[in-house]
Each structure stands twice: as structure tokens, then as C-alpha cells.
Design an enzyme around this catalytic site. Structure first.
Site, short mmCIF file in Angstrom:
data_model
loop_
_atom_site.label_atom_id
_atom_site.label_comp_id
_atom_site.label_asym_id
_atom_site.label_seq_id
_atom_site.Cartn_x
_atom_site.Cartn_y
_atom_site.Cartn_z
N GLY A 218 31.75 39.11 34.76
CA GLY A 218 32.08 40.44 35.24
C GLY A 218 31.01 41.07 36.12
O GLY A 218 31.02 42.28 36.36
N SER B 148 32.71 35.32 36.77
CA SER B 148 32.88 35.75 38.16
C SER B 148 33.54 34.70 39.05
O SER B 148 33.18 34.56 40.22
CB SER B 148 31.54 36.21 38.75
OG SER B 148 31.08 37.37 38.07
N GLY C 110 38.41 38.93 35.56
CA GLY C 110 38.88 39.93 36.52
C GLY C 110 39.89 39.42 37.53
O GLY C 110 40.92 40.08 37.78
P1 PGA Z 1 35.06 37.34 34.79
O1 PGA Z 1 35.24 37.06 33.21
O2 PGA Z 1 35.83 36.28 35.52
O3 PGA Z 1 35.61 38.72 35.00
O4 PGA Z 1 33.60 37.25 35.07
C1 PGA Z 1 35.29 35.76 32.72
C2 PGA Z 1 35.41 35.79 31.21
O5 PGA Z 1 34.83 36.66 30.58
O6 PGA Z 1 36.09 34.95 30.61
#
Ligand code: PGA
Length: 254
Positions: free
Chosen positions: A172, A212, A234
Site C-alpha cells: 500500500g 504495490s 489496491g
Molecule cells: P497492495 O496490497 O497491492 O495495495 O500493496 C497488497 C496486499 O496487502 O496484499
């Protein structure tokens, strides 16, 4: 080398009302269904599991939960058991760093959960990953191996399970690990599986990268030989972007 079917899982986290979940699934289900050669898993909040399952009836897209308790039933107010999930989904994310961090899940609890999920016939997606300070102290490998070994204590047949390497600092934050970096750590997790079980089991287990992942960077991860897919947070809440992630995965891995 063993053939591992790539897997892309969308972790919706604490997002989507029933109405929003319905819109999101409706926006992406046809496009997802058309993409073959990759396992697709949507992990909505508990309350949307039943609806999402219904919307995916007859399609190859699978449903997963984001957590569960390890007991089958009993006096655990507010908790959800493996038996309840079994009626609604095939997968369950366990040991996510947000659970470890905000809800104080320990390695022992994660171990109980992985055991319970396997016993119930669910496929656990076990998350491991180091925090920024652990990484900066050069302890990333040690942390990931410790979490992995602890989660697997007493488990004799881990073949079905999936592991997701998610460095906490990359979740995130828009600051993903590099493809090479993730590949190296996932290689270490695979070596750990070979030592704990066998080379055959290690080569058969799917290990994902998470943190991410977007349509713009997914190719960098999927191109790596040790990385079998992604756990997407996300970007899994945007139909078009999630579809692109899944489509790119097949194009690279086939
Ligand atoms: P993110 O989350 O892709 O938003 O970084 C990944 C996850 O926590 O599984």
C-alpha cells in the site's frame, strides 16, 4: 521443472459494500473468465462472499476469504470458522501483515489457522514478509524463513497451499520491491520448503509476490522464474487494472 499454474489473487481488504462488490464483480467477470491459463481468485470482505460466489456461479473464477478463526465453532464472538468458509469459498488469506500488525496475530496463531484451513479443505494463501526495520537491519531472509517455518509447524502435506511474499514496507505504499529482489527472497522461501519437505514439494508450491503490484509493474515480477503470480491489494479494486494484471501474467508465463 514442475509446472506451476500462475495465480493472481485480489485482496479487497476492508473495501466494498454489497452494492460496490456487485458492481466490481460484474465489471470484471466476463473479461476474467476469457483469460485462461491462470488461476483467478477474488477475496472480498466476509459479508460479500456469498454474493460474489453467486455472481461467479458457473465461472472458473474462485473466491477467497481474508482471514478466519482456527476453531470449527464455539464461543468466539465475532469470528468466522473454517467450516463456515468452506460453504462459500476455496481460498483463505492467512497471516497477512495487517492481521499481524493491527490484530496481533502471532506465528503460532497463523500456524493454527493454516492447519485448520488445510483440514477443512481450504487453500491457505500464507503471507510472510519483513518490516522495514528488519530489512534495514539485514534480517529480511531470517524473518521470512522464521515466519514460514512457524506457520508450517506440524503440517505434513503442504502441497495445496500457496505462499505470498509481501514485504511490509511495500504494501500500500506505491514502493514495490524490485523483480530481482522479490525473486531472490522467493527463491529462499522455496529452498526452505525443500529443506522442510522435499525438492519435489518445493518445486510444486506456488509462491506469489505482493506489495504495490500494479498493471504498470506486474510484468517485472511475473518475468521472474521463482514468482508464480501476485497478491494484489489496491489495484484489485479497479476492474480494468486487475484484468490487465491477469492478462499480462498469462502472456508472460505461457
Ligand atoms: P497492495 O496490497 O497491492 O495495495 O500493496 C497488497 C496486499 O496487502 O496484499
Amino acid at each position: 521443472m514442475a509446472m506451476r499454474i500462475p495465480l493472481i489473487a485480489g485482496n479487497w481488504k476492508m473495501n466494498t459494500t454489497l452494492a460496490e462488490a456487485s458492481v466490481l464483480v460484474t465489471e470484471m467477470r466476463e473479461g476474467l473468465e476469457r483469460i485462461e491459463g491462470v488461476e483467478k481468485v477474488l477475496c472480498p470482505p466476509f459479508l460479500s462472499l456469498s454474493l460474489v460466489r453467486e455472481l461467479l456461479q458457473g465461472l472458473s473464477i474462485k473466491v477467497g476469504a481474508q482471514n478466519m478463526h482456527f476453531e470449527e465453532k464455539g464461543a468466539y464472538t465475532g469470528e468466522i470458522s473454517p467450516l463456515m468458509l468452506k460453504e462459500l469459498c476455496d481460498f483463505v488469506i492467512l497471516g497477512h501483515s495487517e492481521r499481524r500488525e493491527h490484530f496481533k496475530e502471532t506465528d503460532q496463531m497463523v500456524n493454527e489457522k493454516v492447519k485448520a484451513a488445510l483440514a477443512a479443505g481450504l487453500t491457505p494463501i500464507l503471507c510472510v514478509g519483513e518490516r522495514l526495520e528488519e530489512r534495514e537491519a539485514g534480517r529480511a531472509e531470517e524473518v521470512v524463513v522464521r515466519q514460514g517455518r512457524a506457520a508450517l509447524q506440524g503440517i505434513e502435506s503442504p502441497q495445496r497451499m500457496v505462499i505470498a511474499y509481501e514485504p511490509v514496507w511495500a504494501i500500500g505504499t506505491g514502493r514495490a520491491e524490485t523483480g530481482e529482489g522479490a525473486n531472490a527472497t522467493i527463491g529462499i522461501i522455496r529452498d526452505m520448503m525443500a529443506r522442510l519437505y522435499s525438492e519435489g514439494i518445493a518445486q510444486g508450491i506456488r509462491i506469489l509476490y505482493g506489495g504495490s503490484v500494479t498493471a504498470a509493474n506486474v510484468a517485472e515480477f511475473i518475468r521472474q522464474p521463482e514468482i508464480d503470480g501476485a497478491l494484489v491489494g489496491g489495484a484489485s479494486l479497479k476492474a480494468e487494472e486487475f484484468l490487465s494484471i491477469v492478462a499480462q501474467t498469462v502472456a508472460i508465463k505461457k
